[in-house]
Each structure stands twice: as C-alpha cells, then as structure tokens.
Design a protein around this motif. Sequence first.
Motif, PDB file in Angstrom:
ATOM      1  N   LEU A  53       0.754  -1.174   0.035  1.00 26.49           N
ATOM      2  CA  LEU A  53      -0.126  -0.009   0.042  1.00 26.49           C
ATOM      3  C   LEU A  53       0.789   1.297  -0.075  1.00 26.49           C
ATOM      4  O   LEU A  53       0.581   2.176  -0.626  1.00 26.49           O
ATOM      5  CB  LEU A  53      -0.904  -0.167   1.302  1.00 26.49           C
ATOM      6  CG  LEU A  53      -2.065  -0.981   1.166  1.00 26.49           C
ATOM      7  CD1 LEU A  53      -2.894  -0.981   2.363  1.00 26.49           C
ATOM      8  CD2 LEU A  53      -2.956  -1.061  -0.239  1.00 26.49           C
ATOM      9  N   SER A  57       1.206   3.887  -3.232  1.00 30.16           N
ATOM     10  CA  SER A  57       0.706   5.281  -2.955  1.00 30.16           C
ATOM     11  C   SER A  57       1.984   6.186  -3.434  1.00 30.16           C
ATOM     12  O   SER A  57       1.736   7.525  -3.598  1.00 30.16           O
ATOM     13  CB  SER A  57       0.565   5.553  -1.606  1.00 30.16           C
ATOM     14  OG  SER A  57       1.766   5.684  -0.851  1.00 30.16           O
ATOM     15  N   TYR A  83      -5.789   9.469   0.141  1.00 31.66           N
ATOM     16  CA  TYR A  83      -4.947   9.075  -1.080  1.00 31.66           C
ATOM     17  C   TYR A  83      -5.694   8.922  -2.265  1.00 31.66           C
ATOM     18  O   TYR A  83      -7.212   8.997  -2.234  1.00 31.66           O
ATOM     19  CB  TYR A  83      -4.444   7.560  -0.895  1.00 31.66           C
ATOM     20  CG  TYR A  83      -5.254   6.674  -0.461  1.00 31.66           C
ATOM     21  CD1 TYR A  83      -5.823   5.735  -1.272  1.00 31.66           C
ATOM     22  CD2 TYR A  83      -6.076   6.259   0.680  1.00 31.66           C
ATOM     23  CE1 TYR A  83      -6.510   4.726  -1.336  1.00 31.66           C
ATOM     24  CE2 TYR A  83      -6.735   5.508   1.042  1.00 31.66           C
ATOM     25  CZ  TYR A  83      -7.286   4.571   0.134  1.00 31.66           C
ATOM     26  OH  TYR A  83      -8.241   3.547   0.270  1.00 31.66           O
ATOM     27  N   ASN A  84      -5.203   8.641  -3.587  1.00 29.40           N
ATOM     28  CA  ASN A  84      -5.923   8.241  -4.511  1.00 29.40           C
ATOM     29  C   ASN A  84      -5.727   6.979  -4.782  1.00 29.40           C
ATOM     30  O   ASN A  84      -4.690   6.118  -4.667  1.00 29.40           O
ATOM     31  CB  ASN A  84      -5.132   9.107  -5.777  1.00 29.40           C
ATOM     32  CG  ASN A  84      -5.474  10.511  -5.997  1.00 29.40           C
ATOM     33  OD1 ASN A  84      -6.320  11.123  -5.238  1.00 29.40           O
ATOM     34  ND2 ASN A  84      -4.654  11.144  -6.704  1.00 29.40           N
ATOM     35  N   PHE A  85      -6.866   6.286  -5.055  1.00 27.10           N
ATOM     36  CA  PHE A  85      -6.875   4.703  -5.406  1.00 27.10           C
ATOM     37  C   PHE A  85      -6.218   4.410  -6.585  1.00 27.10           C
ATOM     38  O   PHE A  85      -6.435   4.942  -7.523  1.00 27.10           O
ATOM     39  CB  PHE A  85      -8.396   4.255  -5.419  1.00 27.10           C
ATOM     40  CG  PHE A  85      -8.586   2.750  -5.366  1.00 27.10           C
ATOM     41  CD1 PHE A  85      -8.135   2.058  -4.434  1.00 27.10           C
ATOM     42  CD2 PHE A  85      -9.275   2.602  -6.555  1.00 27.10           C
ATOM     43  CE1 PHE A  85      -8.252   0.664  -4.621  1.00 27.10           C
ATOM     44  CE2 PHE A  85      -9.502   0.946  -6.716  1.00 27.10           C
ATOM     45  CZ  PHE A  85      -8.981   0.219  -5.720  1.00 27.10           C
ATOM     46  N   SER A  86      -5.218   3.357  -6.504  1.00 25.48           N
ATOM     47  CA  SER A  86      -4.573   3.170  -7.689  1.00 25.48           C
ATOM     48  C   SER A  86      -5.112   2.754  -8.875  1.00 25.48           C
ATOM     49  O   SER A  86      -4.665   3.102  -9.950  1.00 25.48           O
ATOM     50  CB  SER A  86      -3.476   2.182  -7.141  1.00 25.48           C
ATOM     51  OG  SER A  86      -3.815   0.786  -6.617  1.00 25.48           O
ATOM     52  N   LYS A  87      -6.297   2.003  -8.695  1.00 24.22           N
ATOM     53  CA  LYS A  87      -6.782   1.442 -10.062  1.00 24.22           C
ATOM     54  C   LYS A  87      -7.763   2.365 -10.616  1.00 24.22           C
ATOM     55  O   LYS A  87      -8.098   2.393 -11.779  1.00 24.22           O
ATOM     56  CB  LYS A  87      -7.695   0.402  -9.537  1.00 24.22           C
ATOM     57  CG  LYS A  87      -7.008  -0.850  -9.372  1.00 24.22           C
ATOM     58  CD  LYS A  87      -7.521  -2.148  -9.415  1.00 24.22           C
ATOM     59  CE  LYS A  87      -6.919  -3.460  -8.764  1.00 24.22           C
ATOM     60  NZ  LYS A  87      -5.689  -3.388  -9.276  1.00 24.22           N
ATOM     61  N   VAL A  92      -9.954   9.342  -2.032  1.00 18.47           N
ATOM     62  CA  VAL A  92     -10.177   8.663  -1.133  1.00 18.47           C
ATOM     63  C   VAL A  92      -9.925   9.392   0.157  1.00 18.47           C
ATOM     64  O   VAL A  92      -8.755   9.566   0.388  1.00 18.47           O
ATOM     65  CB  VAL A  92     -10.087   7.111  -1.051  1.00 18.47           C
ATOM     66  CG1 VAL A  92     -10.602   6.377   0.210  1.00 18.47           C
ATOM     67  CG2 VAL A  92     -10.459   6.440  -2.469  1.00 18.47           C
ATOM     68  N   ASN A  94     -10.639   7.926   3.668  1.00 17.24           N
ATOM     69  CA  ASN A  94     -11.193   6.642   4.488  1.00 17.24           C
ATOM     70  C   ASN A  94     -10.922   7.042   6.122  1.00 17.24           C
ATOM     71  O   ASN A  94      -9.908   7.188   6.576  1.00 17.24           O
ATOM     72  CB  ASN A  94     -10.486   5.397   3.930  1.00 17.24           C
ATOM     73  CG  ASN A  94     -11.221   4.334   4.362  1.00 17.24           C
ATOM     74  OD1 ASN A  94     -12.419   4.185   5.070  1.00 17.24           O
ATOM     75  ND2 ASN A  94     -10.694   3.094   4.321  1.00 17.24           N
ATOM     76  N   TRP A 119     -16.274   3.956   1.186  1.00 19.83           N
ATOM     77  CA  TRP A 119     -14.956   3.742   0.614  1.00 19.83           C
ATOM     78  C   TRP A 119     -15.409   3.364  -1.009  1.00 19.83           C
ATOM     79  O   TRP A 119     -14.729   4.100  -1.708  1.00 19.83           O
ATOM     80  CB  TRP A 119     -14.077   2.687   1.196  1.00 19.83           C
ATOM     81  CG  TRP A 119     -13.027   2.315   0.705  1.00 19.83           C
ATOM     82  CD1 TRP A 119     -11.542   2.882   0.638  1.00 19.83           C
ATOM     83  CD2 TRP A 119     -12.703   1.604  -0.592  1.00 19.83           C
ATOM     84  NE1 TRP A 119     -10.694   2.556  -0.228  1.00 19.83           N
ATOM     85  CE2 TRP A 119     -11.393   1.658  -0.886  1.00 19.83           C
ATOM     86  CE3 TRP A 119     -13.542   0.806  -1.367  1.00 19.83           C
ATOM     87  CZ2 TRP A 119     -10.672   0.864  -2.126  1.00 19.83           C
ATOM     88  CZ3 TRP A 119     -13.041  -0.187  -2.413  1.00 19.83           C
ATOM     89  CH2 TRP A 119     -11.485   0.244  -2.695  1.00 19.83           C
ATOM     90  N   SER A 120     -16.282   2.422  -1.179  1.00 21.45           N
ATOM     91  CA  SER A 120     -16.213   1.905  -2.606  1.00 21.45           C
ATOM     92  C   SER A 120     -16.980   3.176  -3.565  1.00 21.45           C
ATOM     93  O   SER A 120     -16.466   3.219  -4.872  1.00 21.45           O
ATOM     94  CB  SER A 120     -17.161   0.554  -2.795  1.00 21.45           C
ATOM     95  OG  SER A 120     -18.398   1.092  -2.306  1.00 21.45           O
ATOM     96  N   ALA A 123     -13.686   5.190  -4.242  1.00 22.85           N
ATOM     97  CA  ALA A 123     -12.642   4.573  -4.934  1.00 22.85           C
ATOM     98  C   ALA A 123     -13.232   4.134  -6.371  1.00 22.85           C
ATOM     99  O   ALA A 123     -12.479   4.210  -7.331  1.00 22.85           O
ATOM    100  CB  ALA A 123     -12.117   3.477  -4.176  1.00 22.85           C
TER     101      ALA A 123
END
Length: 157
Positions: A53, A57, A83-87, A92, A94, A119-120, A123
Amino acid sequence: MNENEQTIYKFYTAFANADVKSMCECYHPNVQFLDPAFGLLKGNDAHQMWKMLIEKSKGNIKIEFSDIKADQYMGSTNWVATYNFSKTNRKVVNQIEANFQFKDGLIIKHTDEFDIWKWSKQALGFKGLLLGWTGFMEKKIQKQAISSLKHYQETVL
C-alpha cells in the motif's frame, strides 16, 4: 502514555512517514490483521500488505490519527487515510476505527473498521455507489485486494 499507547503511536507515526520497517516492528510475529477490503491476513501477509500500500501510494498518502487509548491488553485509535486509489486514481478519504490486542508488548491482533460502501463510492465511483453496499461487492473488493497482494508478493519476494 503507557507502553501499548506508545506502540500504537509508533505504528501510525511510521505509517505517516512511509516507514514500513518500523510499522512491522510493532507487530507480533503471529499478528492477525482484519479489515473490510482485505479480510483476514496473518503474519507476513499483513507486513507485505502495508509495504504494498505504501509503495503503490508513491508517497501520496496522508495519515492522520487521534484518540489513542490502550490498557495492558487492548487498545484503539481513530485514523484517516487520504490518497488516490491506484486502480481509478480517484481521491479517497477513509475514516477508520482501529482496535488492537497486545501480546508481549506487540500488536497481536489489529482490526480496522470502516464503511465499505462509503469507501467504494469514493474509490470506484458510480459502480461503488450502486453496488458498494452489497455483500457481493465486498467479496469482489476482497478478492481483488488479495489478488493484488499475491501478485505483489510474487514480484517482490
């Protein structure tokens, strides 16, 4: 601040500084980590998750923590990861409640609780908004998270 509160403080200070080695020094060798995204991880898998993780990041994760409490056996804190969700590269924020159990002055059990739907939505966007509240989506998120961890372990180890 007692010894277990200091351990929690050390863990999150190290996290905020992207210092995985110091984070993992806070964990007992038989640690169990549990959260809605990864499910249950044991021992080295928990260490590798934090390492993955932080590396994903690329230094663009902000960790804030507060309200550390602990006694001889149990502890807790609230923390926020931004953070920015990698995918998806979506931002996000959280908010997480962490609970701990201690053995031999180290964290033996670490449970992070957060709203997987919230979260979803952040993200995954619209897909997370529509399906993030379902058990199906939570299982899919866990399956993807574990798959990412296994792939990471295969490439690094």
